[in-house]
Design a protein around this motif. Sequence first.
Motif, PDB file in Angstrom:
ATOM      1  N   ALA A 115       5.556  -4.150  25.300  1.00  0.00           N
ATOM      2  CA  ALA A 115       4.637  -3.134  24.776  1.00  0.00           C
ATOM      3  C   ALA A 115       5.382  -2.137  23.900  1.00  0.00           C
ATOM      4  O   ALA A 115       4.922  -1.764  22.815  1.00  0.00           O
ATOM      5  CB  ALA A 115       3.948  -2.413  25.935  1.00  0.00           C
ATOM      6  N   LEU A 116       6.554  -1.726  24.363  1.00  0.00           N
ATOM      7  CA  LEU A 116       7.350  -0.767  23.592  1.00  0.00           C
ATOM      8  C   LEU A 116       7.792  -1.365  22.262  1.00  0.00           C
ATOM      9  O   LEU A 116       7.730  -0.711  21.212  1.00  0.00           O
ATOM     10  CB  LEU A 116       8.579  -0.343  24.407  1.00  0.00           C
ATOM     11  N   LYS A 117       8.235  -2.614  22.306  1.00  0.00           N
ATOM     12  CA  LYS A 117       8.673  -3.260  21.066  1.00  0.00           C
ATOM     13  C   LYS A 117       7.513  -3.364  20.075  1.00  0.00           C
ATOM     14  O   LYS A 117       7.694  -3.187  18.878  1.00  0.00           O
ATOM     15  CB  LYS A 117       9.263  -4.653  21.373  1.00  0.00           C
ATOM     16  N   ARG A 118       6.325  -3.645  20.602  1.00  0.00           N
ATOM     17  CA  ARG A 118       5.150  -3.718  19.711  1.00  0.00           C
ATOM     18  C   ARG A 118       4.860  -2.358  19.103  1.00  0.00           C
ATOM     19  O   ARG A 118       4.558  -2.226  17.917  1.00  0.00           O
ATOM     20  CB  ARG A 118       3.925  -4.197  20.496  1.00  0.00           C
ATOM     21  N   ALA A 119       4.938  -1.312  19.937  1.00  0.00           N
ATOM     22  CA  ALA A 119       4.674   0.038  19.429  1.00  0.00           C
ATOM     23  C   ALA A 119       5.671   0.387  18.326  1.00  0.00           C
ATOM     24  O   ALA A 119       5.320   1.024  17.331  1.00  0.00           O
ATOM     25  CB  ALA A 119       4.759   1.059  20.563  1.00  0.00           C
ATOM     26  N   MET A 120       6.914  -0.072  18.490  1.00  0.00           N
ATOM     27  CA  MET A 120       7.929   0.298  17.503  1.00  0.00           C
ATOM     28  C   MET A 120       7.781  -0.430  16.175  1.00  0.00           C
ATOM     29  O   MET A 120       8.262   0.059  15.158  1.00  0.00           O
ATOM     30  CB  MET A 120       9.327   0.085  18.086  1.00  0.00           C
ATOM     31  N   THR A 121       7.110  -1.585  16.196  1.00  0.00           N
ATOM     32  CA  THR A 121       6.915  -2.271  14.913  1.00  0.00           C
ATOM     33  C   THR A 121       6.082  -1.417  13.961  1.00  0.00           C
ATOM     34  O   THR A 121       6.187  -1.550  12.747  1.00  0.00           O
ATOM     35  CB  THR A 121       6.204  -3.630  15.085  1.00  0.00           C
ATOM     36  N   ARG A 122       5.299  -0.522  14.524  1.00  0.00           N
ATOM     37  CA  ARG A 122       4.470   0.321  13.655  1.00  0.00           C
ATOM     38  C   ARG A 122       5.289   1.395  12.948  1.00  0.00           C
ATOM     39  O   ARG A 122       4.818   2.029  12.011  1.00  0.00           O
ATOM     40  CB  ARG A 122       3.370   0.985  14.483  1.00  0.00           C
ATOM     41  N   LEU A 123       6.516   1.638  13.415  1.00  0.00           N
ATOM     42  CA  LEU A 123       7.351   2.666  12.787  1.00  0.00           C
ATOM     43  C   LEU A 123       8.052   2.147  11.548  1.00  0.00           C
ATOM     44  O   LEU A 123       8.511   2.898  10.735  1.00  0.00           O
ATOM     45  CB  LEU A 123       8.422   3.147  13.774  1.00  0.00           C
ATOM     46  N   LYS A 124       8.144   0.807  11.441  1.00  0.00           N
ATOM     47  CA  LYS A 124       9.063   0.225  10.467  1.00  0.00           C
ATOM     48  C   LYS A 124       8.947   0.733   9.036  1.00  0.00           C
ATOM     49  O   LYS A 124       9.937   1.113   8.455  1.00  0.00           O
ATOM     50  CB  LYS A 124       8.979  -1.297  10.503  1.00  0.00           C
ATOM     51  N   PRO A 125       7.746   0.715   8.435  1.00  0.00           N
ATOM     52  CA  PRO A 125       7.745   0.994   6.994  1.00  0.00           C
ATOM     53  C   PRO A 125       7.948   2.463   6.650  1.00  0.00           C
ATOM     54  O   PRO A 125       7.846   2.826   5.491  1.00  0.00           O
ATOM     55  CB  PRO A 125       6.359   0.516   6.546  1.00  0.00           C
ATOM     56  N   ALA A 126       8.261   3.285   7.636  1.00  0.00           N
ATOM     57  CA  ALA A 126       8.311   4.732   7.397  1.00  0.00           C
ATOM     58  C   ALA A 126       9.350   5.152   6.354  1.00  0.00           C
ATOM     59  O   ALA A 126       9.069   5.964   5.497  1.00  0.00           O
ATOM     60  CB  ALA A 126       8.568   5.468   8.707  1.00  0.00           C
ATOM     61  N   ALA A 127      10.559   4.563   6.436  1.00  0.00           N
ATOM     62  CA  ALA A 127      11.650   5.103   5.626  1.00  0.00           C
ATOM     63  C   ALA A 127      11.979   4.230   4.423  1.00  0.00           C
ATOM     64  O   ALA A 127      12.461   3.127   4.570  1.00  0.00           O
ATOM     65  CB  ALA A 127      12.892   5.270   6.495  1.00  0.00           C
ATOM     66  N   PRO A 187      19.796  10.542  23.522  1.00  0.00           N
ATOM     67  CA  PRO A 187      21.202  10.800  23.180  1.00  0.00           C
ATOM     68  C   PRO A 187      21.644   9.871  22.050  1.00  0.00           C
ATOM     69  O   PRO A 187      21.189   8.728  21.963  1.00  0.00           O
ATOM     70  CB  PRO A 187      21.956  10.463  24.468  1.00  0.00           C
ATOM     71  N   GLU A 188      22.514  10.418  21.211  1.00  0.00           N
ATOM     72  CA  GLU A 188      22.974   9.739  19.988  1.00  0.00           C
ATOM     73  C   GLU A 188      23.280   8.249  20.170  1.00  0.00           C
ATOM     74  O   GLU A 188      22.768   7.400  19.438  1.00  0.00           O
ATOM     75  CB  GLU A 188      24.232  10.452  19.503  1.00  0.00           C
ATOM     76  N   GLU A 189      24.116   7.901  21.141  1.00  0.00           N
ATOM     77  CA  GLU A 189      24.564   6.512  21.283  1.00  0.00           C
ATOM     78  C   GLU A 189      23.429   5.596  21.719  1.00  0.00           C
ATOM     79  O   GLU A 189      23.366   4.444  21.319  1.00  0.00           O
ATOM     80  CB  GLU A 189      25.721   6.418  22.292  1.00  0.00           C
ATOM     81  N   LEU A 231      19.310   1.511  20.043  1.00  0.00           N
ATOM     82  CA  LEU A 231      17.890   1.155  19.980  1.00  0.00           C
ATOM     83  C   LEU A 231      17.430   0.930  18.540  1.00  0.00           C
ATOM     84  O   LEU A 231      16.737  -0.047  18.243  1.00  0.00           O
ATOM     85  CB  LEU A 231      17.047   2.276  20.606  1.00  0.00           C
ATOM     86  N   VAL A 232      17.842   1.814  17.632  1.00  0.00           N
ATOM     87  CA  VAL A 232      17.423   1.699  16.224  1.00  0.00           C
ATOM     88  C   VAL A 232      17.993   0.421  15.602  1.00  0.00           C
ATOM     89  O   VAL A 232      17.279  -0.304  14.905  1.00  0.00           O
ATOM     90  CB  VAL A 232      17.865   2.948  15.427  1.00  0.00           C
ATOM     91  N   LEU A 233      19.262   0.142  15.889  1.00  0.00           N
ATOM     92  CA  LEU A 233      19.867  -1.064  15.321  1.00  0.00           C
ATOM     93  C   LEU A 233      19.162  -2.319  15.814  1.00  0.00           C
ATOM     94  O   LEU A 233      18.963  -3.278  15.081  1.00  0.00           O
ATOM     95  CB  LEU A 233      21.358  -1.131  15.667  1.00  0.00           C
ATOM     96  N   ARG A 234      18.736  -2.302  17.088  1.00  0.00           N
ATOM     97  CA  ARG A 234      18.082  -3.489  17.649  1.00  0.00           C
ATOM     98  C   ARG A 234      16.614  -3.562  17.213  1.00  0.00           C
ATOM     99  O   ARG A 234      16.182  -4.544  16.631  1.00  0.00           O
ATOM    100  CB  ARG A 234      18.224  -3.450  19.175  1.00  0.00           C
ATOM    101  N   ASP A 235      15.845  -2.531  17.499  1.00  0.00           N
ATOM    102  CA  ASP A 235      14.395  -2.656  17.371  1.00  0.00           C
ATOM    103  C   ASP A 235      13.861  -2.271  15.999  1.00  0.00           C
ATOM    104  O   ASP A 235      12.771  -2.694  15.620  1.00  0.00           O
ATOM    105  CB  ASP A 235      13.697  -1.833  18.450  1.00  0.00           C
ATOM    106  N   MET A 279      24.059  -3.756  25.918  1.00  0.00           N
ATOM    107  CA  MET A 279      22.921  -4.079  26.792  1.00  0.00           C
ATOM    108  C   MET A 279      22.518  -2.889  27.645  1.00  0.00           C
ATOM    109  O   MET A 279      21.333  -2.581  27.775  1.00  0.00           O
ATOM    110  CB  MET A 279      23.265  -5.265  27.692  1.00  0.00           C
ATOM    111  N   SER A 280      23.501  -2.204  28.233  1.00  0.00           N
ATOM    112  CA  SER A 280      23.115  -1.116  29.127  1.00  0.00           C
ATOM    113  C   SER A 280      22.580   0.080  28.335  1.00  0.00           C
ATOM    114  O   SER A 280      21.627   0.729  28.755  1.00  0.00           O
ATOM    115  CB  SER A 280      24.276  -0.725  30.042  1.00  0.00           C
ATOM    116  N   ARG A 281      23.161   0.340  27.156  1.00  0.00           N
ATOM    117  CA  ARG A 281      22.630   1.443  26.346  1.00  0.00           C
ATOM    118  C   ARG A 281      21.194   1.165  25.910  1.00  0.00           C
ATOM    119  O   ARG A 281      20.336   2.042  25.950  1.00  0.00           O
ATOM    120  CB  ARG A 281      23.489   1.648  25.092  1.00  0.00           C
ATOM    121  N   LEU A 282      20.956  -0.079  25.510  1.00  0.00           N
ATOM    122  CA  LEU A 282      19.623  -0.462  25.065  1.00  0.00           C
ATOM    123  C   LEU A 282      18.621  -0.340  26.210  1.00  0.00           C
ATOM    124  O   LEU A 282      17.525   0.208  26.049  1.00  0.00           O
ATOM    125  CB  LEU A 282      19.668  -1.896  24.541  1.00  0.00           C
TER     126      LEU A 282
END
Lengths: 172, 179
Positions: A46-58, B128-130, B135-139, B160-163
């Motif tokens: 669910a979280l991953k799906r929610a995050m796909t909506r953020l993608k085109p922002a930047a 937190p930054e790390e 998360l940003v790099l993965r998702d 894995m644990s940070r994610l």
Amino acid sequence: MTQADDPFLLVHAYCDGELDPANALAFERRMAADPRLAAERDRIVALKRAMTRLKPAALPPAALRSRVEQAVGLRRRAGRPTWSALAASVGLAVILSTAATWSVLAPGRAGLVAALYPADVPFLYFVAQPDGKHIFSATYVEHLAAIQRVKQLRRAARAPQPPGRAPPTPRR
Amino acid sequence: MNDERTRFANVVLPHLGDAYALARWLARNDSDAEDIVQEACLRAFRGIAGFGDVNARAWLLSIVRNTAFTWLKKHRDPRLVAVENIELVEATGPERDEGPFAGPSSPEASLIERADAARLEAAIGALPEEFRETLVLRDLQGLDYRAIAEVTGVPIGTVMSRLARARRRLMAQLGKDTE
């Protein structure tokens, strides 16, 4: 507990497609037997799906791209107008300067002609050396190197090195 | 000289958008992000000879990431979570209380899924930054664990644990009803 078999870490690897097929299959059986794991998987999906909506922002602003291109010298041609604008402002500054500066600078005819008709050179940057000469650069990268060079010269002039020691190397 | 510029145009410029997106997530500020990207591109340009044609995107992102951290440290200490603190947080072992593990999942999962973008963005920004960068790099950037480990310079186990902990925090926050 070792991290590698913590099911609550593995469930993320499962959702991210990081498990090989055999391990993924084994993990599916594990989730089927453990409702807490299955619930965690549902939340992650669910979280991953929610995050796909953020993608085109930047999107990078176009100005950033040209800033970068200019910084590394990919845009020298486009930089030309900046040079003539600079020359024009130099000319304006000369005209506006006081009589005192006027006499100090004592611009000759050649200087005025140069300000009005800039030479067709690619240089956008310059830095003064200790000997009064200048290093001209077409790109920001070259300019940074020139600054380092001048700093090095200035250091060398200020503190003469004892014989046998290498001069200080610039950072970077 | 010209070779390097051509190389830069082919290797770095196609990923400028990703570089900017990552910088924005790390800096939380558009103009800082632009400065970071410009600085990172200069570093990339200087180092372009050493780039081995493997994964241009991961290579650039790791430069952006390193630039962002030094840049942020120099320009605004207070808002940056020191790395030592992160190690401390990470050393405290599994935090099961970061997200409820028992209980019915479907209403909660649907709450998470329907979370509006602004709320989600704020929650990611508060990480937190790390944790946030992982998360940003993965998702958001779609890097796999191995690439993230390379970009951030930590073992895959740490990735894995940070994610997991980043996601747990988000899920716990978004799974709650808005007041």
